[in-house]
Design a protein around this motif. Structure first.
Motif, PDB file in Angstrom:
ATOM      1  N   CYS A  97      38.855  48.823  49.721  1.00  0.00           N
ATOM      2  CA  CYS A  97      38.752  49.102  48.287  1.00  0.00           C
ATOM      3  C   CYS A  97      39.624  48.139  47.478  1.00  0.00           C
ATOM      4  CB  CYS A  97      39.143  50.545  48.019  1.00  0.00           C
ATOM      5  SG  CYS A  97      38.773  51.107  46.351  1.00  0.00           S
ATOM      6  N   GLY A  98      40.808  47.801  47.999  1.00  0.00           N
ATOM      7  CA  GLY A  98      41.689  46.859  47.305  1.00  0.00           C
ATOM      8  C   GLY A  98      41.059  45.487  47.177  1.00  0.00           C
ATOM      9  N   SER A  99      40.402  45.030  48.228  1.00  0.00           N
ATOM     10  CA  SER A  99      39.713  43.741  48.181  1.00  0.00           C
ATOM     11  C   SER A  99      38.563  43.781  47.172  1.00  0.00           C
ATOM     12  CB  SER A  99      39.189  43.375  49.573  1.00  0.00           C
ATOM     13  OG  SER A  99      38.461  42.177  49.535  1.00  0.00           O
ATOM     14  N   LEU A 100      37.813  44.867  47.180  1.00  0.00           N
ATOM     15  CA  LEU A 100      36.710  45.029  46.228  1.00  0.00           C
ATOM     16  C   LEU A 100      37.247  45.082  44.801  1.00  0.00           C
ATOM     17  CD1 LEU A 100      33.642  45.321  46.176  1.00  0.00           C
ATOM     18  CD2 LEU A 100      33.950  47.785  46.391  1.00  0.00           C
ATOM     19  N   LYS A 101      38.373  45.755  44.604  1.00  0.00           N
ATOM     20  CA  LYS A 101      38.996  45.848  43.281  1.00  0.00           C
ATOM     21  C   LYS A 101      39.415  44.475  42.767  1.00  0.00           C
ATOM     22  CE  LYS A 101      43.006  47.833  40.967  1.00  0.00           C
ATOM     23  NZ  LYS A 101      44.117  46.913  40.929  1.00  0.00           N
ATOM     24  N   ARG A 102      40.010  43.648  43.626  1.00  0.00           N
ATOM     25  CA  ARG A 102      40.418  42.298  43.212  1.00  0.00           C
ATOM     26  C   ARG A 102      39.208  41.464  42.794  1.00  0.00           C
ATOM     27  NH1 ARG A 102      43.732  43.156  47.381  1.00  0.00           N
ATOM     28  NH2 ARG A 102      42.451  42.051  48.890  1.00  0.00           N
ATOM     29  N   GLN A 103      38.126  41.570  43.547  1.00  0.00           N
ATOM     30  CA  GLN A 103      36.935  40.792  43.225  1.00  0.00           C
ATOM     31  C   GLN A 103      36.270  41.289  41.942  1.00  0.00           C
ATOM     32  OE1 GLN A 103      34.399  39.831  46.754  1.00  0.00           O
ATOM     33  NE2 GLN A 103      35.907  41.133  47.762  1.00  0.00           N
ATOM     34  N   LEU A 104      36.122  42.600  41.812  1.00  0.00           N
ATOM     35  CA  LEU A 104      35.514  43.156  40.601  1.00  0.00           C
ATOM     36  C   LEU A 104      36.412  42.950  39.383  1.00  0.00           C
ATOM     37  CD1 LEU A 104      33.993  46.503  41.909  1.00  0.00           C
ATOM     38  CD2 LEU A 104      32.731  44.584  40.909  1.00  0.00           C
ATOM     39  N   GLY A 105      37.725  42.870  39.611  1.00  0.00           N
ATOM     40  CA  GLY A 105      38.676  42.677  38.530  1.00  0.00           C
ATOM     41  C   GLY A 105      38.496  41.358  37.798  1.00  0.00           C
ATOM     42  N   GLN A 106      37.829  40.403  38.419  1.00  0.00           N
ATOM     43  CA  GLN A 106      37.530  39.138  37.750  1.00  0.00           C
ATOM     44  C   GLN A 106      36.476  39.335  36.663  1.00  0.00           C
ATOM     45  OE1 GLN A 106      36.407  36.392  40.810  1.00  0.00           O
ATOM     46  NE2 GLN A 106      38.381  36.531  41.843  1.00  0.00           N
ATOM     47  N   HIS A 107      35.684  40.393  36.784  1.00  0.00           N
ATOM     48  CA  HIS A 107      34.612  40.685  35.829  1.00  0.00           C
ATOM     49  C   HIS A 107      34.900  41.923  34.989  1.00  0.00           C
ATOM     50  CE1 HIS A 107      32.090  37.847  38.070  1.00  0.00           C
ATOM     51  NE2 HIS A 107      32.575  38.410  39.148  1.00  0.00           N
ATOM     52  N   LEU A 108      35.617  42.879  35.579  1.00  0.00           N
ATOM     53  CA  LEU A 108      35.887  44.161  34.936  1.00  0.00           C
ATOM     54  C   LEU A 108      37.399  44.390  34.933  1.00  0.00           C
ATOM     55  CD1 LEU A 108      33.211  46.121  36.954  1.00  0.00           C
ATOM     56  CD2 LEU A 108      33.009  45.463  34.563  1.00  0.00           C
ATOM     57  N   PRO A 109      38.074  44.083  33.837  1.00  0.00           N
ATOM     58  CA  PRO A 109      39.541  44.196  33.813  1.00  0.00           C
ATOM     59  C   PRO A 109      40.025  45.650  33.862  1.00  0.00           C
ATOM     60  CG  PRO A 109      38.708  43.642  31.654  1.00  0.00           C
ATOM     61  CD  PRO A 109      37.530  43.631  32.570  1.00  0.00           C
TER      62      PRO A 109
END
Length: 178
Positions: A97-109
């Protein structure tokens, strides 16, 4: 890109779907010791037997004011070559989930992530009722553990990821002190 058994959902365009599939695979690769890269799967491909005593489900959530989703890691230790503890499964879910959060965080702050929760895999049908079509990636790790990572988006949620271009600032070679 994988062809899904169910029709493509209207809340994800093809580019966004491909980006999310790629993020899922990358996150699963980050959280496992797989000998082969993770691949996208049909949600119906696994798990076939929800009564399997060797299957475990770890649930987390990713959310912000504009985005919310459930993240699942489902494991099957039937063919595992070593003992897999609950703490290990929860940590694997946390890493995924942390890895997914970092990747999605580039698009969804401003995404927030919950702590992992262990649930019975028999909860999966109820969890799937709340989403239109889950995104799933899977692999087998080096210890024989079958692992799938799931992203469940709500039925009424629309998402389109846009790649942001960042202008590189011209470097003058000066040091900044904070």
């Amino acid at each position: 890109m994988f062809t899904h058994a169910q029709p493509e959902t209207s809340h994800l365009d093809a580019v966004t779907r491909e980006q999310l599939d790629s993020m899922l695979c990358r996150s699963l690769d980050d959280s496992t010791t797989s000998l082969h890269r993770a691949q996208t799967l049909s949600a119906q491909a696994w798990p076939a037997d929800l009564t399997n005593d060797n299957a475990s489900l770890t649930l987390l959530s990713l959310s912000s004011y504009q985005f919310h989703s459930l993240v699942l890691v489902i494991t099957d230790s039937t063919r595992a070559t070593c003992e897999v503890t609950d703490d290990h499964l929860l940590e694997m879910g946390n890493t995924f989930c942390g890895s997914l959060k970092r990747q999605l965080g580039q698009h969804l702050p401003n995404l927030g992530m919950s702590t992992p929760h262990a649930l019975s895999v028999k909860c999966l049908p109820t969890l799937l009722d709340s989403c239109r079509l889950p995104l799933v990636a899977g692999c087998h790790d080096s210890r024989g553990l079958s692992i799938t990572g799931w992203l469940l988006l709500p039925k009424d949620f629309e998402l389109q990821l846009v790649t942001k271009t960042v202008d590189d600032a011209e470097s003058t070679g000066e040091l900044e002190l904070f």
